[in-house]
Design an enzyme around this catalytic site. Structure first.
Site, PDB file in Angstrom:
ATOM      1  N   LYS A  92       6.526 -16.494  -3.634  1.00 55.78           N
ATOM      2  CA  LYS A  92       5.715 -17.462  -3.796  1.00 55.78           C
ATOM      3  C   LYS A  92       4.260 -16.590  -2.834  1.00 55.78           C
ATOM      4  CE  LYS A  92       4.525 -21.910  -4.228  1.00 55.78           C
ATOM      5  NZ  LYS A  92       5.129 -23.462  -5.564  1.00 55.78           N
ATOM      6  N   GLY A 192       3.121 -42.792  -5.279  1.00 56.25           N
ATOM      7  CA  GLY A 192       2.593 -41.905  -6.003  1.00 56.25           C
ATOM      8  C   GLY A 192       2.512 -42.665  -7.877  1.00 56.25           C
TER       9      GLY A 192
HETATM   10  P1  NAD Z   1      -0.339 -35.429  -8.689  1.00 49.49           P
HETATM   11  O1  NAD Z   1      -1.048 -35.154  -7.686  1.00 49.49           O
HETATM   12  O2  NAD Z   1      -0.348 -35.882 -10.400  1.00 49.49           O
HETATM   13  O3  NAD Z   1      -0.223 -36.885  -7.863  1.00 49.49           O
HETATM   14  C1  NAD Z   1       0.183 -37.246  -6.646  1.00 49.49           C
HETATM   15  C2  NAD Z   1       0.066 -38.534  -6.290  1.00 49.49           C
HETATM   16  O4  NAD Z   1       0.691 -38.643  -5.145  1.00 49.49           O
HETATM   17  C3  NAD Z   1      -1.497 -39.399  -6.436  1.00 49.49           C
HETATM   18  O5  NAD Z   1      -1.696 -40.115  -7.530  1.00 49.49           O
HETATM   19  C4  NAD Z   1      -1.693 -39.481  -5.231  1.00 49.49           C
HETATM   20  O6  NAD Z   1      -3.119 -40.317  -4.971  1.00 49.49           O
HETATM   21  C5  NAD Z   1      -0.964 -40.129  -4.483  1.00 49.49           C
HETATM   22  N1  NAD Z   1      -1.271 -40.217  -3.714  1.00 49.49           N
HETATM   23  C6  NAD Z   1      -1.309 -39.291  -2.127  1.00 49.49           C
HETATM   24  N2  NAD Z   1      -1.172 -39.478  -1.140  1.00 49.49           N
HETATM   25  C7  NAD Z   1      -0.703 -40.729  -1.242  1.00 49.49           C
HETATM   26  C8  NAD Z   1      -0.061 -41.681  -0.117  1.00 49.49           C
HETATM   27  N3  NAD Z   1      -0.526 -41.967   0.805  1.00 49.49           N
HETATM   28  N4  NAD Z   1       0.208 -42.260  -0.724  1.00 49.49           N
HETATM   29  C9  NAD Z   1       0.390 -43.013  -1.908  1.00 49.49           C
HETATM   30  N5  NAD Z   1       0.200 -41.723  -3.117  1.00 49.49           N
HETATM   31  C10 NAD Z   1      -0.334 -40.962  -2.927  1.00 49.49           C
HETATM   32  O7  NAD Z   1       0.757 -34.264  -8.380  1.00 49.49           O
HETATM   33  P2  NAD Z   1       2.460 -34.458  -9.301  1.00 49.49           P
HETATM   34  O8  NAD Z   1       2.333 -33.344 -10.679  1.00 49.49           O
HETATM   35  O9  NAD Z   1       3.167 -35.993  -9.884  1.00 49.49           O
HETATM   36  O10 NAD Z   1       3.717 -34.059  -8.245  1.00 49.49           O
HETATM   37  C11 NAD Z   1       4.012 -35.223  -7.351  1.00 49.49           C
HETATM   38  C12 NAD Z   1       4.968 -34.934  -6.039  1.00 49.49           C
HETATM   39  O11 NAD Z   1       5.710 -33.809  -6.770  1.00 49.49           O
HETATM   40  C13 NAD Z   1       3.899 -33.616  -5.779  1.00 49.49           C
HETATM   41  O12 NAD Z   1       4.582 -34.137  -3.689  1.00 49.49           O
HETATM   42  C14 NAD Z   1       4.281 -31.992  -5.799  1.00 49.49           C
HETATM   43  O13 NAD Z   1       4.517 -31.392  -5.042  1.00 49.49           O
HETATM   44  C15 NAD Z   1       5.788 -32.533  -5.879  1.00 49.49           C
HETATM   45  N6  NAD Z   1       6.889 -31.741  -8.039  1.00 49.49           N
HETATM   46  C16 NAD Z   1       5.836 -31.754  -8.744  1.00 49.49           C
HETATM   47  C17 NAD Z   1       6.131 -30.958  -9.567  1.00 49.49           C
HETATM   48  C18 NAD Z   1       5.497 -30.837 -10.961  1.00 49.49           C
HETATM   49  O14 NAD Z   1       6.331 -30.541 -12.067  1.00 49.49           O
HETATM   50  N7  NAD Z   1       4.421 -31.884 -11.129  1.00 49.49           N
HETATM   51  C19 NAD Z   1       7.595 -30.259  -9.382  1.00 49.49           C
HETATM   52  C20 NAD Z   1       8.013 -30.163  -8.475  1.00 49.49           C
HETATM   53  C21 NAD Z   1       7.662 -30.407  -7.222  1.00 49.49           C
END
Ligand code: NAD
Length: 366
Positions: A92, A192
């Site tokens: 990373k 989320g």
């Molecule tokens: P994103 O930023 O698109 O979505 C996250 C959502 O969570 C947002 O809409 C945000 O407003 C909401 N949020 C933040 N704080 C909150 C709270 N207290 N209560 C409710 N909702 C809240 O991110 P994403 O790409 O959808 O990823 C979601 C999670 O999955 C993250 O933790 C990310 O690290 C993990 N992840 C994502 C991927 C990917 O391919 N995008 C891959 C592996 C892990």
């Protein structure tokens, strides 16, 4: 010895002991006066293949915080790749600075040069605070970058594949809990409604599940309720919903003492990274409560599988097919957790470590 010398020796010692703790292979400090680049590349383990992990750009409060993040996240990548059966190691990078203010073409390209100098031992990708545009700049200096847009031969947005992996993890957990993986009629709370959350809700809705959702912003919630009939609750109410499954798709460290005590579900399975605030304490706590916890680094590996697919010429169907295997791995982990009476997170880590150990024997490194 002067005071200044004593304190510089102390901080040097601290870095080495941190690196030794998780047994990292190499840490590279990247510094450039001209562009203002300050970055750390942490290569945790390359037994299975090149260390792949995104570049995060964040306004860290101090350098220790940045180093800790790089060390912790790179170790997580080793486990994620290993448990997913990928021939990839874990690494990373973090760039210190405000992504909204400190970025420039040449800062990214200078960082790309550092990546290039590692000769393929580290492969980078997009992460929090970096964009596909940044990856294009890095790509001007090195080929060791993945997660490019589809028009550049990359896999594009990984979220649909990540959501599919989480869906597979939920189905496998349902099979373990109720003897079949049909999600029709099941009540599922999703925290989320972001990129992954909304793709997941679409899949669950197709299966006839009843969705409850929370977010801190309106836009995703509106799509979830208008398109998929989801019931919207306040962010603080999501943990105590009377549901069968809770799927955290927002933040890390949400499985802590206070929140676990509120849970009424039988399964926790979601995309968010590092859900357990402490993998020993809270992993055990969830297990004692009789909740099946599908380890996050396994069921959210679809995004990594997606970029890995770029190595052999990206085909989206192949990425989805490989992600489907998360189903079987989750069931293996539940079996190991039962057999060894350990929590599922520890079971998953042990399986990931075993694959690395067996590969070292194969390569006659031990
Ligand atoms: P994103 O930023 O698109 O979505 C996250 C959502 O969570 C947002 O809409 C945000 O407003 C909401 N949020 C933040 N704080 C909150 C709270 N207290 N209560 C409710 N909702 C809240 O991110 P994403 O790409 O959808 O990823 C979601 C999670 O999955 C993250 O933790 C990310 O690290 C993990 N992840 C994502 C991927 C990917 O391919 N995008 C891959 C592996 C892990």
């Amino acid at each position: 010895m002067s005071q200044a010398k004593a304190s510089s020796n102390e901080s040097q010692f601290e870095v080495f002991s941190k690196v030794a703790r998780y047994d990292h292979e190499q840490i590279l400090i990247c510094q450039d006066n001209h562009t203002g680049l300050k970055a750390i590349i942490a290569i945790h383990n390359t037994v299975l293949g090149p260390g792949l992990g995104g570049t995060r750009m964040w306004n860290y409060a101090n350098e220790t915080e940045a180093i800790n993040d790089a060390l912790r996240l790179s170790r997580g990548m080793t486990y994620k790749a290993s448990i997913s059966g990928l021939n990839l190691g874990g690494a990373k990078a973090v760039i210190i600075g405000d992504p909204a203010k400190a970025k420039s073409e040449h800062l990214m390209r200078k960082f790309g040069r550092f990546v290039e100098n590692l000769g393929g031992k580290y492969v980078t990708a997009e992460d929090v605070g970096t964009t596909t545009k940044d990856m294009e700049y890095i790509k001007m200096e090195t080929n060791h970058v993945v997660g490019l847009p589809e028009i550049m031969g990359g896999g594009g947005d990984p979220s649909p594949v990540t959501a599919y992996g989480v869906y597979m993890g939920i189905k496998a957990s349902a099979k373990k809990a109720w003897g079949n993986d049909n999600l029709g009629g099941k009540k599922i709370a999703v925290q989320g409604a972001g990129k992954v959350g909304l793709h997941l809700i679409e899949l669950l809705h197709k299966d006839g599940a009843h969705i409850t959702v929370s977010d801190i912003f309106e836009s995703g919630l509106k799509i979830a309720s208008d398109k998929y009939g989801a019931n919207v609750v306040k962010p603080e109410e999501i943990f105590s919903q009377d549901v069968d499954i809770f799927s955290p798709c927002a933040l890390g460290a949400i499985l802590n003492e206070a929140n676990i005590n509120q849970l009424k579900c039988q399964i926790v399975a979601g995309a968010a990274n590092n859900q357990l605030e402490d993998e020993n304490i809270h992993g055990d706590m969830v297990k004692k409560k009789g909740i099946l916890y599908a380890p996050d680094f396994l069921i959210n590996a679809g995004g990594l599988i997606n970029v890995y697919s770029e190595y052999n010429g990206y085909v989206r169907e192949i990425a989805f097919a490989q992600t489907e295997n998360i189903y079987n791995t989750v069931l293996n982990i539940y079996d190991k957790s039962d057999a060894d009476n350990i929590n599922t997170q520890i079971a998953a880590i042990q399986l990931a470590e075993k694959r690395i150990h067996d590969t070292m024997i194969l390569q006659s490194k031990i």
